[in-house]
Design an enzyme around this catalytic site. Structure first.
Site, PDB file in Angstrom:
ATOM      1  N   TYR A   1       0.837  -1.200   0.000  1.00 11.81           N
ATOM      2  CA  TYR A   1       0.000   0.000   0.000  1.00 11.81           C
ATOM      3  C   TYR A   1       0.878   1.259   0.000  1.00 11.81           C
ATOM      4  O   TYR A   1       2.100   1.173  -0.077  1.00 11.81           O
ATOM      5  CB  TYR A   1      -0.955  -0.030   1.203  1.00 11.81           C
ATOM      6  CG  TYR A   1      -2.018  -1.113   1.092  1.00 11.81           C
ATOM      7  CD1 TYR A   1      -2.928  -1.098   0.032  1.00 11.81           C
ATOM      8  CD2 TYR A   1      -2.101  -2.141   2.016  1.00 11.81           C
ATOM      9  CE1 TYR A   1      -3.906  -2.080  -0.077  1.00 11.81           C
ATOM     10  CE2 TYR A   1      -3.078  -3.127   1.907  1.00 11.81           C
ATOM     11  CZ  TYR A   1      -3.977  -3.097   0.858  1.00 11.81           C
ATOM     12  OH  TYR A   1      -4.942  -4.069   0.734  1.00 11.81           O
TER      13      TYR A   1
ATOM     14  N   HIS B   1       0.691  -7.344  -2.314  1.00  7.67           N
ATOM     15  CA  HIS B   1      -0.425  -8.068  -2.943  1.00  7.67           C
ATOM     16  C   HIS B   1      -0.104  -8.494  -4.372  1.00  7.67           C
ATOM     17  O   HIS B   1      -0.708  -9.426  -4.885  1.00  7.67           O
ATOM     18  CB  HIS B   1      -1.693  -7.213  -2.930  1.00  7.67           C
ATOM     19  CG  HIS B   1      -2.299  -7.108  -1.561  1.00  7.67           C
ATOM     20  ND1 HIS B   1      -2.374  -8.165  -0.680  1.00  7.67           N
ATOM     21  CD2 HIS B   1      -2.860  -6.064  -0.904  1.00  7.67           C
ATOM     22  CE1 HIS B   1      -2.947  -7.777   0.442  1.00  7.67           C
ATOM     23  NE2 HIS B   1      -3.247  -6.505   0.334  1.00  7.67           N
TER      24      HIS B   1
END
Ligand code: NAP
Ligand code: SF4
Length: 664
Positions: free
Chosen positions: A169, A255
């Site tokens: 992130y 991710h």
């Protein structure tokens, strides 16, 4: 009270707070974060976990501003109104004896909407949106938004905040050369790339004072190239500590990494070593995460000094009472998370509320009446698969007198097949849990009983038929050939497949059978070393070879596995591709004979010369008993696969059992 897990249930100081144990419920996005009308649900969801022994909880992610939202819904935590509404959550958790932190998550280039921002305008490989580059003023505003968000969290009664600094992130995007191509004060050298993370922490501390817990989720392993080295991560951890972080939570893998980090392909506790190597370098507590789903493992990690706390997110979905059962010395009663992701993360990614296949109550606590029945009945449940087990245990829990019949010698139904599939060994834990609960609740278990109408002539008030499914047969001419087996024959070990195998049908079970064939001797699902080698983490890819040459077939056109779980299907596809499994779509099945399986693909006839043909062509209802009982003078209920075999999954079976039990 003495407990078999003394390290897990020992006190720990976090910032200025003294926690009674070292068990945290880690952040789990529920998809309710953007819905203020769902705050009562969230309050009960978190309070149940606090009552069940989590001394510290972290909410799902909330953005410091709208640009930081993960998806199209507004999860930003930037208004006084939202903060005041959250008082219901913090008060419920405090009343239950827990403490709770608000997770501040700015998704950066991972946000799935057209307002996303990042240090550099580089699209993530897992996104279709390209971020706008933040300018200097935008960066400073974003830092101020983090601080304002933390202030609001304090106003809402949160005990602290978790600053999301892992998983790829925004904060990690600033840290990594891969995503930060800036040439100003926020890019270039490590000091410049770390400036954003450090300024966020300093601003949050300045805005909230000394007592609010600041937890920073540190990426201890990125699993992609061009990020931070170990030395740089250690330097960052030390700087964050100086900036007044109270405790580190940890994250494994961005991710976009194509290495499983929490799926059931990952052995339990496989990444604790990455936490341990940071722990040695810092003085504040650090939390171990990822695939810690049992109290004995948590205890071992803490007893060996490898981490200071453990975070369990999905395991607290599976069982809100994980902590209290462990503390009381009843670990066998814990409903263990089986790391399938099917109803938690896979739901989240399709905009559904996260719940749990083995505990459909999760996230729906306010929707079921779980109070004891005022009028206990005698209930017969036929079939000890997931649906029957769920119904029998819930009915007994609510005060009914339950007899559970099963024609096999053991409980578990289809889960006994699933647990044979490499990576699905955790399914055995669900069976263990149900077995322990049946005994604990005093359910009368009758194994090896083929139930007929006569068997049920006793004075049962109601009968539940949960007799499950049968494999679909007679799908190809010549199917009675000795080379043909059903998936139940293969996964139960009744039939030993030959070297060359054709798998007919490529649904969830076709994939399970293919994975079983190519990976049944692969230890990577169980053994940390084998796992790290297989996925090339710090070492060469292992040379594990398959015993079988496998071809998978389906009649539909297009690629296979479209309906596999979003967060786990890719792991199976990589495994099968690496094992050289051939996949044929758009197939017409002609016949089976001594030569093999005759098919037509794109108008061309072909004979697949195989030794074994495994039929995985779906299931049909095993509902004969229900037909026999029709017209009986007492209610007969049909649940699970016996009611409807099409698209049955464990979630539906267990939920139907639970729901019926609450209505008996
Ligand atoms: P399924 O997902 O419905 O797949 C059945 C397969 O058989 C399909 O690939 C279908 O493909 C083929 N088929 C259907 N009728 C056929 C016929 N008459 N002749 C030849 N082929 C036929 O069923 P399943 O694989 O048995 O799984 C059962 C349930 O368990 C599903 O709901 C599944 O989602 C669930 N499950 C899930 C997982 C998971 O990992 N998430 C694992 C196992 C099971 P074509 O029609 O294209 O040939
Ligand atoms: Fe665990 Fe599966 Fe439940 Fe998710 S759905 S919490 S992975 S058991």
């Amino acid at each position: 009270m003495t407990t078999p897990f003394p390290h897990l249930f020992s006190e720990i100081k976090v910032g200025t707070a003294l926690l009674p144990n070292r068990l945290m419920m880690g952040s789990m996005h529920t998809n309710l974060e953007s819905h203020d009308e769902a705050i009562p649900r969230l309050a009960e969801f978190y309070a149940a976990r606090a009552r069940g022994g989590a001394s510290l909880l972290v909410t799902g992610g909330y953005g410091p501003n709208r640009a930081g939202n993960v998806g199209g819904h507004d999860t930003s935590f930037e208004t006084v109104e939202r903060a005041d509404a959250h008082r219901q959550i913090t008060e419920a958790v405090h009343d239950a004896g827990g403490r709770i932190l608000l997770q501040i998550l700015h998704a950066g280039r991972y946000g799935y909407h057209d307002g996303i921002v990042a240090p550099s305008p580089i699209r993530a490989p897992i996104n279709t949106f390209t971020p706008r580059e933040l300018d200097d003023a935008g960066i400073r505003e974003t830092i101020a938004d983090f601080a304002r968000c933390a202030e609001l969290a304090k106003r809402a009664g949160y005990d602290g905040v978790e600053i999301m600094g892992s998983e790829g992130y925004l904060i990690t995007q600033f840290l990594a050369p891969r995503t930060n191509h800036r040439e100003d004060d926020w890019g270039g050298s490590l000091e410049n790339r770390a400036r954003f993370a450090l300024e966020v922490v300093r601003a949050v501390r300045a805005a909230t004072g000394p007592d609010l817990i600041i937890m920073f989720r540190l990426s201890v392993l990125d699993l992609i190239d061009d990020t931070l080295s170990l030395e740089e991560t250690i330097w960052l951890a030390k700087e964050l500590e100086k900036a007044d972080v109270d405790i580190f939570d940890t994250g494994i893998g961005w991710h976009e990494a194509r290495i499983p980090t929490i799926a059931n392909a990952v052995p339990r506790g496989a990444f604790v070593w990455a936490v341990e190597r940071i722990k040695k370098e810092i003085t504040i507590p650090i939390i171990a995460t990822n695939r810690i789903n049992a109290p004995d493992l948590a205890e071992e990690i803490l007893a060996e000094g490898r981490a200071d706390m453990v975070a369990l997110a999905r395991p607290f979905l599976a069982d809100p009472d994980f902590g209290s059962k462990a503390r009381a010395g009843q670990p066998e009663l814990i409903n263990t998370c089986i790391a399938c992701n099917q109803a938690c993360l896979d739901h989240y990614f399709v905009d559904k509320t996260a719940t749990c296949i083995v505990n459909p109550l999760a996230g729906h606590e306010t929707e079921y009446d779980m109070s004891a029945t005022p009028a206990p009945k005698k209930i017969a449940v036929v079939g000890a698969g997931p649906a029957g087990l769920s119904c029998a245990t819930t009915a007994a829990q609510l005060g009914h007198h339950v007899t559970l019949f099963e024609r096999a010698a053991e409980i578990g139904g289809q889960f006994n097949l699933a647990k044979a599939v490499p990576g699905k060994q955790e399914f055995a834990e669900t069976i263990r849990h149900y077995g322990a609960r049946l005994a604990h609740l005093g359910v009368s278990l009758q194994l090896n009983v083929q139930v007929s109408a006569d068997t049920l002539n006793g004075d049962y008030d109601e009968v539940v038929v949960a007799t499950g499914v049968e494999p679909r047969r007679h799908v190809i001419a010549g199917e009675d050939h000795p080379c043909v087996a059903s998936y139940t024959d293969i996964l139960s070990g009744r039939v030993v497949p030959g070297k060359r195998v054709a798998v007919v049908g490529a649904g969830g079970i076709g994939f399970d059978v293919a994975v079983y064939l190519v990976e049944k001797t692969d230890r990577a699902h169980l053994d940390e070393e084998a796992f790290l080698q297989k996925w090339g983490i710090e070492r060469e890819r292992s040379q594990h070879g398959s015993e079988h040459d496998v071809v998978m077939l389906q009649r539909s056109e297009g690629s296979m596995g479209k309906h596999l779980g979003r967060t786990t299907g890719w792991v199976h596809k990589i495994a099968l591709r690496n094992a050289g499994v051939r996949q044929l779509s758009g197939v017409a099945y002609d016949r089976i004979d001594d030569q093999g399986l005759h098919v037509t693909v794109a108008g061309e006839p072909e004979c697949l010369e195989v030794d074994t043909i495994v039929i995985c062509a779906g299931q049909v209802e095993n509902d004969g008993l229900a037909e026999t009982l029709a017209g009986a003078d007492r209610p007969v209920h049909l649940i699970g696969g016996a009611k409807e075999a099409g698209e049955l999954d464990a979630m539906r079976a267990i939920e139907e059992g639970l729901r019926l039990a609450t209505c008996l």
